[in-house]
Design a protein around this motif. Structure first.
Motif, PDB file in Angstrom:
ATOM      1  N   VAL A  20       0.842  -1.200   0.000  1.00  0.00           N
ATOM      2  CA  VAL A  20       0.000   0.000   0.000  1.00  0.00           C
ATOM      3  C   VAL A  20       0.879   1.253   0.000  1.00  0.00           C
ATOM      4  CG1 VAL A  20      -1.581   1.365   1.445  1.00  0.00           C
ATOM      5  CG2 VAL A  20      -2.051  -1.057   1.028  1.00  0.00           C
ATOM      6  N   TRP A  21       1.943   1.226   0.779  1.00  0.00           N
ATOM      7  CA  TRP A  21       2.762   2.440   0.925  1.00  0.00           C
ATOM      8  C   TRP A  21       3.825   2.580  -0.134  1.00  0.00           C
ATOM      9  CZ3 TRP A  21       1.464   6.315   4.279  1.00  0.00           C
ATOM     10  CH2 TRP A  21       0.466   5.999   5.216  1.00  0.00           C
ATOM     11  N   THR A  22       4.319   1.475  -0.666  1.00  0.00           N
ATOM     12  CA  THR A  22       5.423   1.621  -1.620  1.00  0.00           C
ATOM     13  C   THR A  22       5.142   0.981  -2.977  1.00  0.00           C
ATOM     14  OG1 THR A  22       6.508  -0.364  -0.817  1.00  0.00           O
ATOM     15  CG2 THR A  22       7.176   1.708   0.207  1.00  0.00           C
ATOM     16  N   GLY A  23       3.911   0.498  -3.169  1.00  0.00           N
ATOM     17  CA  GLY A  23       3.568  -0.051  -4.474  1.00  0.00           C
ATOM     18  C   GLY A  23       3.987  -1.502  -4.608  1.00  0.00           C
ATOM     19  N   ILE A  34      22.668  12.124 -10.396  1.00  0.00           N
ATOM     20  CA  ILE A  34      21.388  11.519 -10.031  1.00  0.00           C
ATOM     21  C   ILE A  34      20.496  11.394 -11.261  1.00  0.00           C
ATOM     22  CG2 ILE A  34      19.283  11.851  -8.653  1.00  0.00           C
ATOM     23  CD1 ILE A  34      21.124  13.275  -6.587  1.00  0.00           C
ATOM     24  N   SER A  35      20.491  12.434 -12.080  1.00  0.00           N
ATOM     25  CA  SER A  35      19.650  12.404 -13.276  1.00  0.00           C
ATOM     26  C   SER A  35      20.052  11.274 -14.220  1.00  0.00           C
ATOM     27  CB  SER A  35      19.740  13.739 -14.025  1.00  0.00           C
ATOM     28  OG  SER A  35      19.132  14.770 -13.269  1.00  0.00           O
ATOM     29  N   ILE A  72      13.888  10.606 -12.682  1.00  0.00           N
ATOM     30  CA  ILE A  72      15.224  10.838 -12.108  1.00  0.00           C
ATOM     31  C   ILE A  72      15.855  12.116 -12.641  1.00  0.00           C
ATOM     32  CG2 ILE A  72      16.056   8.559 -11.434  1.00  0.00           C
ATOM     33  CD1 ILE A  72      17.331   8.280 -14.182  1.00  0.00           C
ATOM     34  N   PRO A 112      14.544  12.523   1.363  1.00  0.00           N
ATOM     35  CA  PRO A 112      14.649  12.033  -0.012  1.00  0.00           C
ATOM     36  C   PRO A 112      13.440  12.502  -0.834  1.00  0.00           C
ATOM     37  CG  PRO A 112      15.075  10.255   1.554  1.00  0.00           C
ATOM     38  CD  PRO A 112      14.528  11.420   2.343  1.00  0.00           C
ATOM     39  N   ILE A 126       1.212   6.172  -4.703  1.00  0.00           N
ATOM     40  CA  ILE A 126       2.100   5.319  -3.910  1.00  0.00           C
ATOM     41  C   ILE A 126       2.859   6.249  -2.985  1.00  0.00           C
ATOM     42  CG2 ILE A 126       3.923   3.597  -3.963  1.00  0.00           C
ATOM     43  CD1 ILE A 126       3.106   2.952  -6.828  1.00  0.00           C
ATOM     44  N   LEU A 127       2.461   6.224  -1.717  1.00  0.00           N
ATOM     45  CA  LEU A 127       2.834   7.317  -0.819  1.00  0.00           C
ATOM     46  C   LEU A 127       4.327   7.419  -0.579  1.00  0.00           C
ATOM     47  CD1 LEU A 127      -0.198   6.843   1.529  1.00  0.00           C
ATOM     48  CD2 LEU A 127       0.214   8.783   0.030  1.00  0.00           C
ATOM     49  N   HIS A 128       5.001   6.285  -0.557  1.00  0.00           N
ATOM     50  CA  HIS A 128       6.436   6.332  -0.274  1.00  0.00           C
ATOM     51  C   HIS A 128       7.285   6.098  -1.516  1.00  0.00           C
ATOM     52  CE1 HIS A 128       6.051   5.702   4.349  1.00  0.00           C
ATOM     53  NE2 HIS A 128       5.577   6.841   3.917  1.00  0.00           N
ATOM     54  N   GLU A 164      13.390   5.542 -13.095  1.00  0.00           N
ATOM     55  CA  GLU A 164      13.731   5.883 -14.476  1.00  0.00           C
ATOM     56  C   GLU A 164      12.475   6.051 -15.333  1.00  0.00           C
ATOM     57  OE1 GLU A 164      16.950   3.654 -16.102  1.00  0.00           O
ATOM     58  OE2 GLU A 164      18.188   4.053 -14.333  1.00  0.00           O
ATOM     59  N   GLN A 211      -5.099   8.122   3.331  1.00  0.00           N
ATOM     60  CA  GLN A 211      -4.702   7.070   4.260  1.00  0.00           C
ATOM     61  C   GLN A 211      -3.786   7.597   5.354  1.00  0.00           C
ATOM     62  OE1 GLN A 211      -4.100   7.048   0.907  1.00  0.00           O
ATOM     63  NE2 GLN A 211      -5.743   5.719   0.181  1.00  0.00           N
ATOM     64  N   CYS A 212      -3.356   8.834   5.226  1.00  0.00           N
ATOM     65  CA  CYS A 212      -2.306   9.299   6.134  1.00  0.00           C
ATOM     66  C   CYS A 212      -2.759  10.529   6.902  1.00  0.00           C
ATOM     67  CB  CYS A 212      -1.027   9.554   5.359  1.00  0.00           C
ATOM     68  SG  CYS A 212      -1.289  10.595   3.928  1.00  0.00           S
ATOM     69  N   LYS A 224      -3.582   6.374  12.746  1.00  0.00           N
ATOM     70  CA  LYS A 224      -2.291   5.882  13.240  1.00  0.00           C
ATOM     71  C   LYS A 224      -1.136   6.520  12.462  1.00  0.00           C
ATOM     72  CE  LYS A 224      -1.669   1.712  10.449  1.00  0.00           C
ATOM     73  NZ  LYS A 224      -1.682   0.256  10.388  1.00  0.00           N
ATOM     74  N   SER A 225      -1.445   7.112  11.300  1.00  0.00           N
ATOM     75  CA  SER A 225      -0.413   7.818  10.535  1.00  0.00           C
ATOM     76  C   SER A 225      -0.445   9.327  10.762  1.00  0.00           C
ATOM     77  CB  SER A 225      -0.583   7.522   9.042  1.00  0.00           C
ATOM     78  OG  SER A 225      -0.552   6.139   8.808  1.00  0.00           O
ATOM     79  N   ILE A 236      -5.530   3.972  -4.569  1.00  0.00           N
ATOM     80  CA  ILE A 236      -4.609   2.833  -4.507  1.00  0.00           C
ATOM     81  C   ILE A 236      -5.381   1.569  -4.888  1.00  0.00           C
ATOM     82  CG2 ILE A 236      -3.076   1.519  -2.995  1.00  0.00           C
ATOM     83  CD1 ILE A 236      -2.890   4.024  -1.185  1.00  0.00           C
ATOM     84  N   GLU A 272      -4.775  -1.588  -4.962  1.00  0.00           N
ATOM     85  CA  GLU A 272      -4.697  -2.717  -4.025  1.00  0.00           C
ATOM     86  C   GLU A 272      -5.603  -2.497  -2.812  1.00  0.00           C
ATOM     87  OE1 GLU A 272      -2.114  -1.060  -5.266  1.00  0.00           O
ATOM     88  OE2 GLU A 272      -0.905  -2.532  -6.359  1.00  0.00           O
ATOM     89  N   LEU A 273      -5.711  -1.247  -2.367  1.00  0.00           N
ATOM     90  CA  LEU A 273      -6.533  -0.947  -1.201  1.00  0.00           C
ATOM     91  C   LEU A 273      -8.022  -1.034  -1.551  1.00  0.00           C
ATOM     92  CD1 LEU A 273      -6.277  -0.079   1.804  1.00  0.00           C
ATOM     93  CD2 LEU A 273      -6.397   2.299   1.022  1.00  0.00           C
ATOM     94  N   MET A 298      -8.900  -4.617  -1.541  1.00  0.00           N
ATOM     95  CA  MET A 298      -9.011  -5.159  -0.182  1.00  0.00           C
ATOM     96  C   MET A 298     -10.340  -4.776   0.456  1.00  0.00           C
ATOM     97  SD  MET A 298      -5.233  -4.431   1.448  1.00  0.00           S
ATOM     98  CE  MET A 298      -5.844  -4.479   3.144  1.00  0.00           C
TER      99      MET A 298
END
Lengths: 460, 460
Positions: free
Chosen positions: A83-86, A211-212, B200, B220, B229-231, B236, B338-339, B375-376, B398, B400-401, B404
């Motif tokens: 859910v959070w990172t795909g 980075i690019s 990138i 980051p 996708i939150l995180h 590329e 969600q957050c 909780k977030s 999302i 997937e969510l 669910m």
């Protein structure tokens, strides 16, 4: 990633090289910058990457040579992670790409190690360079924290160095990618440095380019008008007309192979005449060293060839005097060239440095000197086809060092202190390129980049 | 650095807040990326920086409250350091700038701690977030490695939080500098994102801007066409016409104060009609939350105000239905949001996160909920003048969510699953700005940055 056959062959060679026991290669973890979850960019351990290609934190690779088994351990993504990172690949999907057929959860690690310890197996690991890895090994293997480093396996280190030192064609292609991105960074530095711009302003752009290109910096950029300060990085200093800027920078590719180039160029449009002369001296030293690169030659001797060229040039300027070979033998050149000619390059910019210079740059028969100058020469051993090395001579005029030498009247037969003092604010010049040793000589890696003072002035 | 009076006053307040015992604040160390000497950029610990202002690795600050003494310990630069890194300030010169009159070598630390331990003094330290700090504290204080975290001092944590939560005028000026650099990064992202450019490529430029401004990233960068996708960070991925890019980024200043802004904008020149509608919904939620900011209001209630606005908007689109307050009370909005609405901001982008959310964002009387969504929510407590907070509502679709929730037919009275499924590839939108709580309301930090869809399209 390379093909699974490449990783499989590497691990088979490692198994043969180590011979027996159990090898544990912990991958790197995320590290918090200012709190646990605000992490630095993730950098996988290079040896872990070399044998598995998997660029993900929290993994451990085990090669049980005695029982001819291998396994990669790590925790699978949870539904929360997805859910959070795909969507994420499973660990086994990643392991398959490296030809590793068995994977398991991290919880399987301790029982596995306990069994190996109680069976009396030799456990091989490399010296850790991060505290979290040290703490892990300490806990897993019941070794006091302070003793972990000294218990690293020399057998494993030597086996890894023997493999990683010789770069394959596909590795050379990756390094060339890194060198070409580095060359783009150098061009941005040469054209971007102007009277009135700050060091940080230009240095920021260079990191952006790395980075690019899909990777990152291979090491912290040096971009400074004080090139004589060898470990200077960059600051808010405003660059001025008449100054030179020294830029030593490198990109690592998405696969983490490094490039490493240095150019020294005028901040304004032209070098001064003196700057041109010294730049030519450094260039001649670099060209002489490059011409000497071939299999079987000690890199230490290539270093001396560069030093002699520097001394000849500095004699021409009146800064040094006397017999060139005697001056180098006495270390007189180290007033101007305090460090080594170069180092190996690969997955690390100082390749395999954490495995120990004694094994990477030297051999059981050829130990590193402890003399000033030579003690900073990271590579001394005989070159072999497939070695990748940097060639980076320089002239650095360090006022504090001049004062120290003059105070004890050190080597006056080779140093003309009057002339040298007139030069004390000259600064520093370094020129660096990357080469692979071929069957008969060497080959420049990456596309040629402006190098002579004429070529660099033409870019301004 | 700020003036020495500021640091002295901060430490006096800390002394009064903790009351007795001995406080040990270890600064951060350099950390190797892929070998010991190839380090990440140095990031000083924020609390150490708050009380000393000294941005250098390898230091420890000791405040012996019982004996009314303070000292900073660390090793002085050697002549070798000066040759390699140039002239350096002595530790005492740096300490003087912070009003700390006593300094000493690191070798003095262990005897000092041994004496404190044998005198039965209470030793206060904060929970470490790096393994090397944990190992240091473990060794110095004779605490087993695994127990260090749980032995952190709640008294010290509460005293630090009480101080750092309230930002002074000079801190606000620093944060605004960080926000303005962040705004420059956002402008570069909005104008730099084009069909055919990669994530990138744009993300690299943003880091370049942060470094060129004299600091670095405060966290980051998130720069992605998959904003749901939150995180997600960046990859590329080539950005395409019709997609939105979500950019959540921040610069920290040379003094390490953070900015944190989010914009979501079209990759091409225009949003689609649906994207515009959802962007407006998120904007209305943000504006409603901003209007509610004032001293005494629970941030948790501000969060609910934003959630209700989102539900109202999503009802307008037909994605949600039923009574708005009931829907929020049931958590139905968490299918899309969600957050949490925001967090404190200061020397850390999630300010003081390592000190514990229970103390930073909540109180002994107001504990964090464990429900999905809440909780977030990092901050729930009543706002006070001088708090700096982010306001960052969003809508994230999302797949997937959705699957669910739909599989268990969760909250069908509030969710129109047919409509939602037609939206499943919509992506995500977030809008984020930074505010200081004033005596009567709030004030936007930094110069205003394009925020409506009209303003952002005008930049393309």
């Amino acid at each position: 990633m390379f093909t699974k056959d490449i990783y499989t062959a590497r691990r088979q060679k490692l198994q043969a090289g180590v011979g027996n026991g159990l090898v544990i290669l912990p991958g790197n973890e995320e590290i918090g910058m200012n709190y646990r979850h605000n992490t630095y960019h993730f950098r996988q351990d290079s040896t872990f990457l070399y044998y598995t290609g998997i660029n993900r934190p929290g993994l451990v690779y085990i090669l049980d040579i005695d029982n001819n088994k291998e396994i990669i351990l790590g925790n699978e993504p949870t539904i929360d992670d997805i859910v959070w990172t795909g969507p994420l690949e499973t660990l086994q999907q990643q392991a398959d790409k490296a030809g590793i057929t068995q994977s398991g959860p991290l919880s399987a690690l301790q029982p596995l190690l306990d069994k190996a310890l109680s069976a009396g197996q030799t456990i091989h690991f490399t010296p850790p360079y991060r505290a979290d890895t040290t703490a892990q090994l300490s806990g897993w293997l019941q070794i006091p924290y302070a003793q972990v480093n000294s218990r690293a396996s020399v057998t494993l280190i030597k086996a890894i160095v023997a493999q990683r030192a010789i770069k394959s064609a596909e590795e050379l292609a990756e390094i060339e990618k890194g060198v070409n991105t580095t060359a783009a960074m150098q061009l941005a530095a040469i054209t971007g440095a102007r009277p009135g711009s700050s060091e940080i302003e230009v240095a920021g752009k260079l990191q952006g380019i790395a980075i690019s290109a899909g990777g990152n910096l291979s090491f912290p950029t040096i971009l400074t008008v004080n090139g004589q300060i060898l470990h200077n990085h960059f600051s808010e200093t405003i660059m001025q007309e008449g100054q030179m800027a020294l830029c030593d920078c490198g990109a690592e590719t998405a696969m983490r192979y490094a490039g490493d180039l240095t150019r020294t160029f005028p901040v304004g449009k032209r070098f001064t005449d003196t700057q041109r002369e010294v730049h030519d001296i450094v260039l001649q030293a670099q060209l002489a060293a490059i011409a000497a690169l071939k299999p079987g030659v000690l890199f230490r001797d290539v270093h001396f060839i560069a030093c002699e060229q520097l001394v000849d040039g500095l004699k021409g300027l009146g800064l040094m005097q006397g017999d060139t070979k005697e001056a180098v033998a006495a270390g007189a050149h180290t007033l101007f060239f305090q460090c080594g000619l170069g180092h190996m390059l690969g997955l690390d910019v100082h390749d395999m440095e954490n495995l120990g210079e004694a094994y990477v740059g030297y051999t059981d028969d050829l130990k590193k000197s402890t003399e000033f100058g030579l003690k900073s020469l990271r590579l001394g051993r005989a070159l072999e086809p497939g070695f990748v090395v940097t060639i980076e001579p320089g002239v650095y005029v360090i006022p504090e060092l001049i004062d120290m030498w003059q105070a004890k009247n050190h080597l006056p037969q080779f140093i003309n202190y009057n002339k040298v003092n007139a030069f004390r604010n000259f600064g520093g010049i370094r020129i660096e390129d990357d080469f692979v040793i071929t069957g008969t000589g060497s080959r420049l890696l990456g596309n040629p980049l402006a190098k002579t003072w004429q070529e660099m002035e033409a870019l301004k």
